[in-house]
Motif scaffolding. Sequence first.
Motif, PDB file in Angstrom:
ATOM      1  N   TRP A   1       5.115  33.311  26.518  1.00  0.00           N
ATOM      2  CA  TRP A   1       5.095  32.596  25.077  1.00  0.00           C
ATOM      3  C   TRP A   1       6.582  32.319  24.359  1.00  0.00           C
ATOM      4  N   PRO A   2       6.674  31.509  23.445  1.00  0.00           N
ATOM      5  CA  PRO A   2       8.033  31.406  22.834  1.00  0.00           C
ATOM      6  C   PRO A   2       8.599  32.663  22.268  1.00  0.00           C
ATOM      7  N   THR A   3       7.274  33.536  21.836  1.00  0.00           N
ATOM      8  CA  THR A   3       7.952  34.666  21.136  1.00  0.00           C
ATOM      9  C   THR A   3       8.352  35.947  22.215  1.00  0.00           C
ATOM     10  N   ALA A   4       8.390  35.549  23.441  1.00  0.00           N
ATOM     11  CA  ALA A   4       8.905  36.606  24.570  1.00  0.00           C
ATOM     12  C   ALA A   4      10.201  36.870  24.409  1.00  0.00           C
ATOM     13  N   GLU A   5      10.423  38.122  24.558  1.00  0.00           N
ATOM     14  CA  GLU A   5      11.879  38.628  24.654  1.00  0.00           C
ATOM     15  C   GLU A   5      12.092  39.183  26.234  1.00  0.00           C
ATOM     16  N   ILE A   6      12.769  38.512  26.769  1.00  0.00           N
ATOM     17  CA  ILE A   6      13.056  39.161  28.344  1.00  0.00           C
ATOM     18  C   ILE A   6      14.436  39.433  28.552  1.00  0.00           C
TER      19      ILE A   6
ATOM     20  N   VAL B   1      17.400  43.376  29.326  1.00  0.00           N
ATOM     21  CA  VAL B   1      17.533  44.496  29.997  1.00  0.00           C
ATOM     22  C   VAL B   1      17.214  45.636  28.990  1.00  0.00           C
ATOM     23  N   MET B   2      17.310  45.472  27.611  1.00  0.00           N
ATOM     24  CA  MET B   2      16.840  46.335  26.773  1.00  0.00           C
ATOM     25  C   MET B   2      16.532  45.530  25.315  1.00  0.00           C
ATOM     26  N   GLY B   3      16.004  46.181  24.318  1.00  0.00           N
ATOM     27  CA  GLY B   3      15.826  45.620  23.100  1.00  0.00           C
ATOM     28  C   GLY B   3      17.436  45.307  22.459  1.00  0.00           C
ATOM     29  N   PRO B   4      17.491  44.360  21.448  1.00  0.00           N
ATOM     30  CA  PRO B   4      18.824  43.818  20.851  1.00  0.00           C
ATOM     31  C   PRO B   4      19.549  45.013  20.219  1.00  0.00           C
ATOM     32  N   GLU B   5      18.665  45.898  19.506  1.00  0.00           N
ATOM     33  CA  GLU B   5      19.518  47.097  18.777  1.00  0.00           C
ATOM     34  C   GLU B   5      20.177  47.806  19.829  1.00  0.00           C
ATOM     35  N   GLY B   6      19.335  48.354  20.856  1.00  0.00           N
ATOM     36  CA  GLY B   6      20.074  49.225  21.758  1.00  0.00           C
ATOM     37  C   GLY B   6      21.255  48.647  22.587  1.00  0.00           C
ATOM     38  N   ALA B   7      20.953  47.454  22.837  1.00  0.00           N
ATOM     39  CA  ALA B   7      22.166  46.711  23.723  1.00  0.00           C
ATOM     40  C   ALA B   7      23.261  46.464  22.941  1.00  0.00           C
ATOM     41  N   ALA B   8      22.964  46.011  21.594  1.00  0.00           N
ATOM     42  CA  ALA B   8      24.253  45.773  20.901  1.00  0.00           C
ATOM     43  C   ALA B   8      25.136  47.136  20.564  1.00  0.00           C
ATOM     44  N   ASN B   9      24.255  48.185  20.284  1.00  0.00           N
ATOM     45  CA  ASN B   9      25.051  49.584  20.233  1.00  0.00           C
ATOM     46  C   ASN B   9      25.883  49.828  21.401  1.00  0.00           C
ATOM     47  N   ILE B  10      25.327  49.469  22.365  1.00  0.00           N
ATOM     48  CA  ILE B  10      26.120  49.877  23.795  1.00  0.00           C
ATOM     49  C   ILE B  10      27.366  48.945  24.139  1.00  0.00           C
ATOM     50  N   ILE B  11      26.845  47.852  24.060  1.00  0.00           N
ATOM     51  CA  ILE B  11      28.033  46.689  24.530  1.00  0.00           C
ATOM     52  C   ILE B  11      28.992  46.548  23.645  1.00  0.00           C
TER      53      ILE B  11
ATOM     54  N   ARG C   1      25.417  41.767  12.835  1.00  0.00           N
ATOM     55  CA  ARG C   1      25.865  40.420  13.558  1.00  0.00           C
ATOM     56  C   ARG C   1      25.560  40.390  14.993  1.00  0.00           C
ATOM     57  N   LYS C   2      26.070  41.706  15.620  1.00  0.00           N
ATOM     58  CA  LYS C   2      26.046  41.543  16.841  1.00  0.00           C
ATOM     59  C   LYS C   2      24.583  41.840  17.632  1.00  0.00           C
ATOM     60  N   ILE C   3      23.995  42.423  16.941  1.00  0.00           N
ATOM     61  CA  ILE C   3      22.489  42.424  17.345  1.00  0.00           C
ATOM     62  C   ILE C   3      21.679  41.052  17.217  1.00  0.00           C
ATOM     63  N   SER C   4      22.071  40.322  16.262  1.00  0.00           N
ATOM     64  CA  SER C   4      21.485  39.061  16.179  1.00  0.00           C
ATOM     65  C   SER C   4      22.235  38.030  17.229  1.00  0.00           C
ATOM     66  N   GLU C   5      23.556  38.158  17.376  1.00  0.00           N
ATOM     67  CA  GLU C   5      24.138  37.462  18.514  1.00  0.00           C
ATOM     68  C   GLU C   5      23.414  37.725  19.717  1.00  0.00           C
ATOM     69  N   TYR C   6      23.224  39.163  20.002  1.00  0.00           N
ATOM     70  CA  TYR C   6      22.442  39.526  21.403  1.00  0.00           C
ATOM     71  C   TYR C   6      20.849  38.843  21.491  1.00  0.00           C
ATOM     72  N   ARG C   7      20.194  38.958  20.353  1.00  0.00           N
ATOM     73  CA  ARG C   7      19.020  38.389  20.120  1.00  0.00           C
ATOM     74  C   ARG C   7      18.917  37.135  20.631  1.00  0.00           C
ATOM     75  N   LYS C   8      19.870  36.198  20.003  1.00  0.00           N
ATOM     76  CA  LYS C   8      19.956  34.690  19.941  1.00  0.00           C
ATOM     77  C   LYS C   8      20.194  34.511  21.600  1.00  0.00           C
ATOM     78  N   LYS C   9      21.133  35.293  22.363  1.00  0.00           N
ATOM     79  CA  LYS C   9      21.248  35.100  23.517  1.00  0.00           C
ATOM     80  C   LYS C   9      20.167  35.020  24.637  1.00  0.00           C
ATOM     81  N   PHE C  10      19.731  36.480  24.219  1.00  0.00           N
ATOM     82  CA  PHE C  10      18.773  37.109  25.587  1.00  0.00           C
ATOM     83  C   PHE C  10      17.439  37.300  25.073  1.00  0.00           C
TER      84      PHE C  10
ATOM     85  N   VAL D   1      16.186  32.316  28.976  1.00  0.00           N
ATOM     86  CA  VAL D   1      17.203  32.712  29.996  1.00  0.00           C
ATOM     87  C   VAL D   1      16.398  32.893  31.437  1.00  0.00           C
ATOM     88  N   ALA D   2      15.149  33.649  31.289  1.00  0.00           N
ATOM     89  CA  ALA D   2      14.392  33.662  32.476  1.00  0.00           C
ATOM     90  C   ALA D   2      13.885  32.281  33.052  1.00  0.00           C
TER      91      ALA D   2
END
Length: 515
Positions: free
Chosen positions: A423-428, A430-440, A457-466, A471-472
């Motif tokens: 669905w267009p709501t899918a988020e595929i 490696v991990m959720g945007p919050e967790g990912a942004a906190n690490i990278i 801002r970084k969470i939003s960047e990650y969400r937009k990208k992945f 991407v999948a």
Amino acid sequence: MSIKLKTVDLKKRMQQALQGGGEKAIEKQVAMGKMTARERIVSLLDPNSFHEYDLFVEHAAKDFDMDKKFLPGDGVITGTGTISGFPVCIYAQDFTVAGGSLGLMHARKITKIMDHALKLKVPIIGINDSGGARIQEGVNSLAGYGEIFYRNTQASGVIPQISVILGPCAGGAVYSPALTDFVFVVDKISKMFITGPEVIKSVLGEEISMEDLGGAKVHSEISGNAHFFSESENECFQQIKKLFTYIPWNNSKKADPFPKKSPNLKLYDIEKIIPTDPRQPYDVRNIIKAVSDDSEFFEIQENFAANIVIGFGRINGQTVGFVANQPLVLAGVLDVDSSDKAARFIRFCDSFNIPLVTFVDLPGYLPGIDQEHSGVIRHGAKVLYSYSEATVPKTTVILRKAYGGGYIAMCSRHLRADFVFAWPTAEIAVMGPEGAANIIFRHAIANSDNPEETRKRKISEYRKKFANPYVAAAHGYIDAVIEPSETRKFVIHALEISSQKSERGPKKKHGIPPF
Ligand code: HXC
């Protein structure tokens, strides 16, 4: 003796055998709220369809005055019949006769009807109500159980095996139900345990009632040993009849098709089930009902490991097995129990030619010391194994989150799903945007003038990208990004186009699943 006299003699013998354990024992059975073994068979099968065999089998035990005892039918009733026209072999232990205890001839009656079922390729139903191994018959009783377990294993994946627990089922006796496909229990009547309250008290000093140790609720909600719970024996038989509408006779057949029906779109509007906020939960069973014929869903293990939902439904008249993460419970994560639950169901569907439809919305595997120490690695691997091994048509729809190992495990393209839709709501990712942004972006966040603002801002960047399906889709890992309202149409087409699918893995004796 004339034929007439011989017939009178036959009737007399039958009457004697049909009396079971006698009036007193039957009264005791009824007082416990239980039907007799024959009543159970008659209630479950189509009217007049039951044909009983081995009515005149007698036990051959001699020790402990057993040679002076007459045990009608040796405490078990066996035969064949039909359920809504569907042929079955059946046995029911008769608690009124020596507590339904299992001696040599009792076991032979059971194994004979099991052999019939396997040879005739029809399902076997076992109604368990027994004090276990007949103590007076010693090792012969144990041998009897061993013969049953062996046959359960041989029949596994060839014919459906159903266990109905309508009384005690204790000690090693529990392993026959455990080896079968579906276990039915009834509140206040079913009792299953390896060692009873007395043994537990003497060995461990712990006190517990039979009900709290191994009652119907315990096995439906905590242990996961039971698949269907009901309030009464009659309700239990209705559930069994319903199950038989969804499954085939054996592994060389498909389930009988039903007339095609549309879902009830007024009750289940698929566009409105998923909340706009991706953190809000919803009941994934409504998605299943929004795509299945008549919005009917026959759920299995409803109250065990509810973070995953499994069960049967129909799409365009054909049975399908649904597997879906349940965001309502633990955000739909995979853990030890939900992995076991899903993996076993996937293997049942694969053995019995039932296509799999998977709905994905999970943040991954459940983190925690308890899960790690309970073997979430081994148990979680069962999901990967069973999906990878399954060769029935496999259709996956990613609804929302498909993160990390959860994305792979839930019948991804990589485990050979035939069709993966999102669905267009899918988020595929490696991990959720919050967790990912906190690490990278850890350093960028820490070194910024306003860490909170940078984090956002970084969470939003990650969400937009992945955190989207594109991407999948760009890599071809999903076949189509579809509107929610198109889900049924896409699934119907996927099932139709893969209806002749035939796939064989590499030649081997058998695989080694992570049991
Ligand atoms: C012989 C048995 C029996 C058994 C019950 N009976 N269990 N006879 N072998 N295993 C008889 C009783 O003697 C009694 O006979 C009649 O059945 C009814 O039993 P009650 O005790 O009066 O019934 P109730 O009060 O309802 O109690 C039910 C029960 C209890 C909780 C199941 O009978 C019980 O604890 N039975 C023993 C359970 C057990 O330990 N089984 C062995 C497990 S080991 P009369 O003539 O008085 O009417 C095992 C190993 C298998 O099964 C290993 C396989 C690998």
